[in-house]
Design a protein around this motif. Structure first.
Motif, short mmCIF file in Angstrom:
data_model
loop_
_atom_site.label_atom_id
_atom_site.label_comp_id
_atom_site.label_asym_id
_atom_site.label_seq_id
_atom_site.Cartn_x
_atom_site.Cartn_y
_atom_site.Cartn_z
N VAL A 152 0.84 -1.20 0.00
CA VAL A 152 0.00 0.00 0.00
C VAL A 152 0.88 1.26 0.00
N ALA A 153 1.94 1.23 0.81
CA ALA A 153 2.82 2.40 0.91
C ALA A 153 3.55 2.64 -0.41
N SER A 154 3.97 1.58 -1.09
CA SER A 154 4.70 1.76 -2.35
C SER A 154 3.82 2.43 -3.41
N VAL A 155 2.54 2.06 -3.44
CA VAL A 155 1.63 2.69 -4.40
C VAL A 155 1.36 4.13 -4.01
N ASP A 213 5.88 4.49 -6.15
CA ASP A 213 7.02 3.62 -6.47
C ASP A 213 6.48 2.33 -7.07
N LEU A 214 6.16 2.37 -8.37
CA LEU A 214 5.52 1.23 -9.01
C LEU A 214 6.48 0.08 -9.26
N VAL A 215 7.78 0.38 -9.35
CA VAL A 215 8.77 -0.69 -9.48
C VAL A 215 8.79 -1.53 -8.21
N GLU A 216 8.79 -0.86 -7.07
CA GLU A 216 8.78 -1.59 -5.79
C GLU A 216 7.46 -2.33 -5.61
N TYR A 217 6.36 -1.71 -6.02
CA TYR A 217 5.07 -2.39 -5.90
C TYR A 217 5.06 -3.66 -6.74
N SER A 218 5.59 -3.59 -7.95
CA SER A 218 5.64 -4.77 -8.82
C SER A 218 6.48 -5.87 -8.17
N ARG A 219 7.60 -5.50 -7.56
CA ARG A 219 8.46 -6.48 -6.90
C ARG A 219 7.73 -7.14 -5.72
N LYS A 258 2.32 -4.48 -18.16
CA LYS A 258 1.84 -3.26 -18.80
C LYS A 258 0.84 -2.54 -17.89
N LEU A 259 0.04 -3.33 -17.18
CA LEU A 259 -0.95 -2.73 -16.29
C LEU A 259 -0.31 -2.15 -15.04
N SER A 260 0.65 -2.90 -14.48
CA SER A 260 1.24 -2.49 -13.21
C SER A 260 2.02 -1.18 -13.33
N SER A 261 2.43 -0.84 -14.55
CA SER A 261 3.16 0.42 -14.75
C SER A 261 2.23 1.63 -14.86
N ARG A 262 0.94 1.39 -14.76
CA ARG A 262 -0.04 2.49 -14.84
C ARG A 262 -0.53 2.83 -13.43
N PRO A 263 -0.29 4.07 -12.97
CA PRO A 263 -0.62 4.43 -11.59
C PRO A 263 -2.07 4.16 -11.22
N GLN A 264 -3.02 4.46 -12.11
CA GLN A 264 -4.43 4.26 -11.76
C GLN A 264 -4.75 2.78 -11.58
#
Length: 234
Positions: free
Chosen positions: A136-139, A143-149, A184-190
């Protein structure tokens, strides 16, 4: 004997923590496999692009033998095609195929989440709560790279904690094939703002030891992924 959820490893870290000489070749093979897999998932190598062993050896500072072993492993995962007498290339996975894979994952990942809810220890629950908060904090921080990880780490831990070896083996192969489209989806903030809430629902159901709720939360999340992929493609 209980199994405890561990903190997510830092990017590039050696998960085993071992530096033994006997483990070095195995660790090198796994490292290069992970690096090439991640590059394919991120789109650094396009579908149908040739993967030249000499180039990969230079890019990832690895021997040709290590690169060849990595490509064989990725071929078994369905990410790479081995071409007779012509080397390897990135396997093109259509949106329709990716959706079919996600539909299969829906059932198997739901099963793993349900099993994890049944097997969960108090220590596991505490670690999953921490992982949920980190996601939750990464989003929130963008920080979408960290969220993806963290997202990938959650998938792996649920498989491990399910203690269902057959389901885990099936998912390990299926996940890599469809995750390139999901990236592709995870790189989109929304989309990340929607996805993180769905993952929080999965974790909360598991922590509540609610197998039916965990399974339904997984199915709901993956149905949402399919809808978002179709919308993105259109």
């Amino acid at each position: 004997m209980s199994m405890t959820v561990q903190d997510p490893p830092a990017a590039g870290a050696n998960p085993s923590g071992s530096a033994g000489a006997a483990d070095a070749p195995v660790n090198a093979d796994a490292r290069v496999t992970d690096l090439i897999r991640d590059a394919i998932i991120r789109g650094e190598y396009a579908p149908n692009q040739r993967l030249i062993e000499a180039d990969l050896s230079s890019t990832f500072s690895a021997s040709r033998a290590t690169v060849r072993t990595a490509l064989l492993e990725l071929a078994s995962e369905g990410l790479v095609e081995r071409l007779p007498n012509r080397g390897s290339r990135v396997r093109a996975i259509s949106l329709d195929e990716a959706i079919e894979i996600i539909e299969v994952r829906m059932g198997v990942e739901g099963l793993c989440a349900a099993k994890t809810a049944l097997n969960l220890t108090d220590a596991d629950a505490t670690a999953l709560e921490r992982l949920r908060d980190d996601m939750v904090a990464s989003v929130a921080e963008g920080d979408l790279v960290e969220y993806s990880r963290l997202n990938q780490y959650l998938d792996v831990r649920i498989r491990e904690l399910s203690r269902h070896a057959t389901a885990s083996d099936v998912l390990a192969r299926l996940h890599a094939q469809s995750v390139r489209h999901q990236f592709k989806l995870s790189s989109r903030p929304q989309r990340a703002k929607v996805s993180v809430l769905q993952h929080a629902d999965i974790i909360d159901a598991i922590i509540a030891r609610d197998p039916d709720g965990a399974e339904q939360a997984v199915r709901s999340h993956l149905r949402s992924v399919i809808d978002a992929l179709r919308e993105l493609e259109s």
